[in-house]
Motif scaffolding. Structure first.
Motif, PDB file in Angstrom:
ATOM      1  N   MET A 243       0.007  20.655  14.306  1.00 23.36           N
ATOM      2  CA  MET A 243      -0.890  19.520  14.430  1.00 23.36           C
ATOM      3  C   MET A 243      -0.166  18.315  14.974  1.00 23.36           C
ATOM      4  SD  MET A 243      -3.450  18.289  11.521  1.00 23.36           S
ATOM      5  CE  MET A 243      -2.392  16.970  11.117  1.00 23.36           C
ATOM      6  N   GLY A 244      -0.866  17.520  15.764  1.00 24.65           N
ATOM      7  CA  GLY A 244      -0.286  16.297  16.295  1.00 24.65           C
ATOM      8  C   GLY A 244      -1.301  15.634  17.187  1.00 24.65           C
ATOM      9  N   LEU A 245      -1.041  14.369  17.534  1.00 21.23           N
ATOM     10  CA  LEU A 245      -1.944  13.680  18.441  1.00 21.23           C
ATOM     11  C   LEU A 245      -1.736  14.223  19.846  1.00 21.23           C
ATOM     12  CD1 LEU A 245      -1.391  10.063  17.120  1.00 21.23           C
ATOM     13  CD2 LEU A 245      -3.249  11.633  16.591  1.00 21.23           C
ATOM     14  N   SER A 246      -2.643  13.854  20.769  1.00 29.51           N
ATOM     15  CA  SER A 246      -2.459  14.354  22.128  1.00 29.51           C
ATOM     16  C   SER A 246      -1.178  13.725  22.687  1.00 29.51           C
ATOM     17  CB  SER A 246      -3.661  14.024  22.999  1.00 29.51           C
ATOM     18  OG  SER A 246      -3.931  12.663  22.940  1.00 29.51           O
TER      19      SER A 246
ATOM     20  N   SER B 160       1.731  14.882  21.864  1.00 30.33           N
ATOM     21  CA  SER B 160       2.833  15.076  20.922  1.00 30.33           C
ATOM     22  C   SER B 160       3.623  16.342  21.239  1.00 30.33           C
ATOM     23  CB  SER B 160       2.301  15.131  19.494  1.00 30.33           C
ATOM     24  OG  SER B 160       1.414  16.213  19.353  1.00 30.33           O
TER      25      SER B 160
ATOM     26  N   LYS C 265       2.365  19.556  21.363  1.00 35.56           N
ATOM     27  CA  LYS C 265       1.970  20.789  20.685  1.00 35.56           C
ATOM     28  C   LYS C 265       1.498  21.864  21.665  1.00 35.56           C
ATOM     29  CE  LYS C 265      -2.440  18.700  19.261  1.00 35.56           C
ATOM     30  NZ  LYS C 265      -2.478  17.718  20.350  1.00 35.56           N
TER      31      LYS C 265
ATOM     32  N   GLU D  85      -6.028  24.559  20.624  1.00 32.91           N
ATOM     33  CA  GLU D  85      -7.189  23.687  20.416  1.00 32.91           C
ATOM     34  C   GLU D  85      -8.467  24.481  20.641  1.00 32.91           C
ATOM     35  OE1 GLU D  85      -7.262  20.035  20.241  1.00 32.91           O
ATOM     36  OE2 GLU D  85      -5.250  19.446  20.831  1.00 32.91           O
TER      37      GLU D  85
ATOM     38  N   SER E 126     -11.686  22.738  19.638  1.00 31.08           N
ATOM     39  CA  SER E 126     -11.788  21.281  19.802  1.00 31.08           C
ATOM     40  C   SER E 126     -12.912  20.861  20.737  1.00 31.08           C
ATOM     41  CB  SER E 126     -10.475  20.716  20.322  1.00 31.08           C
ATOM     42  OG  SER E 126      -9.444  20.996  19.419  1.00 31.08           O
TER      43      SER E 126
ATOM     44  N   SER F 147      -3.989  22.164  16.841  1.00 30.25           N
ATOM     45  CA  SER F 147      -5.151  21.337  16.555  1.00 30.25           C
ATOM     46  C   SER F 147      -4.743  19.880  16.460  1.00 30.25           C
ATOM     47  CB  SER F 147      -5.789  21.776  15.243  1.00 30.25           C
ATOM     48  OG  SER F 147      -6.896  20.957  14.962  1.00 30.25           O
ATOM     49  N   HIS F 148      -5.698  18.982  16.746  1.00 27.93           N
ATOM     50  CA  HIS F 148      -5.420  17.574  16.474  1.00 27.93           C
ATOM     51  C   HIS F 148      -6.297  17.098  15.324  1.00 27.93           C
ATOM     52  CE1 HIS F 148      -8.788  17.325  19.425  1.00 27.93           C
ATOM     53  NE2 HIS F 148      -9.240  16.548  18.473  1.00 27.93           N
ATOM     54  N   ASP F 149      -6.990  18.054  14.737  1.00 26.07           N
ATOM     55  CA  ASP F 149      -7.997  17.718  13.744  1.00 26.07           C
ATOM     56  C   ASP F 149      -7.488  18.145  12.366  1.00 26.07           C
ATOM     57  OD1 ASP F 149     -10.160  17.517  12.132  1.00 26.07           O
ATOM     58  OD2 ASP F 149     -11.454  18.868  13.272  1.00 26.07           O
TER      59      ASP F 149
END
Lengths: 413, 282
Positions: free
Chosen positions: A63-66, A68, A70, A193, A196, A225-227
């Motif tokens: 997981m991480g923000l866009s 980051s 991943k 993702e 997503s 995922s970023h969620d």
């Protein structure tokens, strides 16, 4: 579930975008930041020194923000992106050292992928799309159509074989994407993702679908995922990435309890902790317990209870197994009615439920609510660990942050 | 203040024209065999097509084209094709039309044979694309009259030389559009194919080419149109077909004759354009 067998071991993996990437390593060693290095060399650090282990049969969420890193990270696992350094060891074999032919075989049989944008071939039917990997693997038409149909059935799309992907809704298209990945029967699935792009209702539906499939056949799934809600819902363990670095790996519970830094903490800010906290986090040992060796003694118990200022007493064997629970009320009734033959066990409360140490708070609500007394909590061996009372439970529901804080402080201390 | 007195721009300072003439002469003398080898396959193909088409009784091509138009597009185009070809036959231009059709078909076959692979390569390799782009620009914009003379010197006159000139002129669109079609394929689709273990060739054959097909067919359509527009110019170097009545008509100030030849070219162009366009849109 036994997650202990190591399936994918990632060691010191680096990706640096740009030419002559070696220049970046020296600067990284000197402790320069990502921005610094970009300013000096024009090189972008995609992933920096990523190491983690994925166990067989688990859903491992990255997981991480866009931005980051991943998506870059997951693409290095099947070498859609070539890492600059480090190793990816799957079942003891280093993917980064594979020859081109070995890599093709590995992709054909061991690892398949589901994409955010679905990435279905618009010129092929649903069935052809599903059979895509099987066709590449050289499986004859009859067999691959049979396996593709099976995979479509698994994701609930039987009857759509001859449709074109453009005729399907987003959720259905991703089901085809999932079926395509399942059809080759891989031991590892990479899901970038994967849900997503779907609207929240469909996303939840697909998550359930994935968990259902996982129950039928446990595969190792690496899910990007970023969620956070998604990560908590489906992930057995979570890795959190920040600026290309894996900052923390652990179960949701572990990360929530002791976040590695503010970035991780901020991720978890909006989370409803009752879905993550377990009885272990809120159990209290603040009720009187009495160890009973020879049947027990009613007056002594009454006396003990009256000095403790509590209404319930938990009776244990010497090795801490729960015998029963008595209350001031039940003791008095037994003492009054049949003083001569009365035994302590006659005063035991009926229908006292127990809880395990790992039960999640949202699940125990009805148990706590209907219990005649504070609910005793037992560990895996059946040893008494304490109790959870209605009032404590309600207080936690009302202000869950407080418990998280106290738990975190306990960990720092 | 500035005037021709100062800068004698009407005098060439670099004798480029002489160099080019010398180079062509040198090529003609020393590499005659090479050019004959290049010419041979074109000549064979063209002769086979010309003889074949002219040997057929006139109604066969009419029926074939009508059916083709019907399948590709529908009744209207079929009716139009039938009427147009019947008109051409009644105008006495049947043989010329068949010769032109053979020349167009031959050039388009070679354009597709060379252009699609080159376009694929350019689509997959940006450096190669950058390298060939100026060559394509030159092929499309150099006035045909400039290379007609060297072509005659290297390949002599006639239909084959006409087809070679046509290939030079009509090749760029199919290369460009093939390249575009390949590059328009979504990167995720290529990534997906690779992730499932596709080899480079499988990516090309199963993903890139099928998805680029409509664009490639649009390129083919453009190539056909450009090949037809070269017919008249090719007639200047002795190529037969519908160009000759036009050139002959102009030389003898016979406007009617030139116009009739022109009309047949337009009709042929419209039919070929509609048929190939409908194929591309399918």
């Amino acid at each position: 579930m036994d997650f202990q067998k190591e399936k994918v071991v990632v060691k010191n993996l680096y990706k640096i975008f740009g030419s002559k990437s070696n220049r970046a390593f020296a600067l990284l060693e000197q402790g320069h930041s990502k921005e610094d290095i970009y300013q000096k060399t024009g090189l972008t650090i995609g992933v920096q020194d990523a190491s983690f282990t994925v166990h067989e049969g688990e859903i491992f969420v990255v997981m991480g923000l866009s931005g980051s890193g991943k998506s870059t990270l997951v693409r290095m696992l099947n070498r859609l992106i070539e890492p600059n350094a480090g190793s990816v060891i799957v079942d003891g074999k280093d993917v980064t050292q594979m020859s081109h032919d070995e890599l093709v075989q590995f992709r054909l049989h061991n690892m398949s992928m589901v994409f955010q944008s679905f990435a279905l071939m618009p010129h092929q039917t649903v069935l052809e799309n599903t059979a895509f990997g099987l066709k590449l693997a050289g499986i004859d038409e009859e067999q691959r159509n049979r396996r593709a149909k099976e995979a479509l059935k698994q994701v609930g799309l039987d009857g759509w074989e001859n449709a074109s992907p453009s005729q399907l809704s987003g959720g259905m298209q991703q089901r085809v994407g999932l079926a395509r990945a399942l059809a080759v029967d891989p031991d590892i699935m990479l899901m970038d993702e994967a849900f997503s792009a779907l609207d929240p209702l469909i996303r939840a539906e697909m998550q359930d679908e994935l968990l259902k499939l996982q129950q039928q056949h446990q595969r190792t799934i690496i899910f990007i995922s970023h969620d956070l809600d998604e990560a908590l819902r489906i992930g057995d363990r979570i890795a959190i990435m920040q600026d290309g670095v894996v900052v923390q790996v652990g179960t949701a519970d572990e990360i929530l309890r002791s976040p590695a830094n503010d970035y991780v903490r901020s991720f978890f800010k909006g989370v409803d902790p009752t879905g993550i906290l377990t009885t272990r986090d809120i159990v209290r040992n603040n009720h009187p317990t009495l160890i009973i060796t020879k049947g027990g003694n009613i007056p002594a118990t009454q006396e003990y209870l009256s000095t403790s200022d509590r209404d319930y007493c938990y009776l244990l064997t010497p090795d801490k197994k729960l015998l029963g629970v008595v209350s001031t009320e039940s003791l008095r009734e037994v003492a009054e009615l049949a003083s001569a033959t009365a035994r302590l066990s006659d005063a035991y409360l009926q229908d006292v439920p127990t809880l395990g140490l790992h039960d999640v708070l949202t699940d125990i609500q009805p148990v706590v609510a209907s219990s005649p007394c504070p609910v005793p909590v037992l560990d895996d061996e059946g040893n008494f660990k304490g109790v959870i009372s209605k009032s404590r439970f309600l207080r936690i529901l009302h202000k869950p942050e407080r418990i998280i804080h106290s738990v975190q402080e306990a960990h720092y201390a | 203040m500035l005037s021709g007195d100062f800068i004698p721009l009407d005098e060439s300072m670099i004798p480029l024209s002489e160099w080019i003439s010398d180079a062509i002469n040198w090529l003609v003398i020393n590499f005659r065999d090479v050019f004959q080898v290049i010419k041979a396959p074109v000549e064979v193909t063209l002769n086979a097509l010309t003889t074949g088409l002219n040997a057929l009784p006139f109604y066969i091509p009419i029926i074939v084209i009508t059916l083709l138009a019907w399948r590709a597009s529908g009744k209207r185009l079929a009716a139009f094709s039938f009427a147009a070809f019947t008109l051409i036959a009644c105008l006495g231009l049947w043989e010329a039309t068949m010769t032109t059709l053979a020349m167009v078909l031959a050039s388009v076959m070679f354009c597709a044979g060379i252009g699609i692979p080159v376009g694929v390569l350019a689509g997959r390799n940006p450096m190669f694309e950058t390298a060939i782009r100026p060559v394509l620009d030159a092929m499309q914009t150099t006035p045909a009259f400039v290379y007609l003379v060297p072509i005659v010197m290297l390949f002599s006159i006639g239909n084959t030389a006409g087809v070679l000139a046509t290939i030079i002129f009509a090749l760029p669109p199919i290369i460009r559009l093939t390249c575009l079609g390949i590059r328009q394929v979504h990167p995720e689709l290529i990534e997906a194919a690779q992730a499932f273990g596709a080899s480079e060739f499988q990516v090309l054959w199963q993903v890139q080419l099928p998805l680029a097909l409509p664009t490639i067919l649009a390129g083919l359509n453009q190539t056909i149109m450009m090949a037809l527009s070269m017919v008249v110019i090719a007639a200047l170097i002795g190529a037969g077909g519908l160009g000759s009545p036009v050139v002959l008509g102009l030389n003898t100030l016979d406007t009617g004759r030139a116009a009739v030849g022109g009309l047949a070219i337009v009709l042929l162009a419209v039919i070929l354009d509609r048929i190939t366009q409908s194929m591309a849109n399918k």
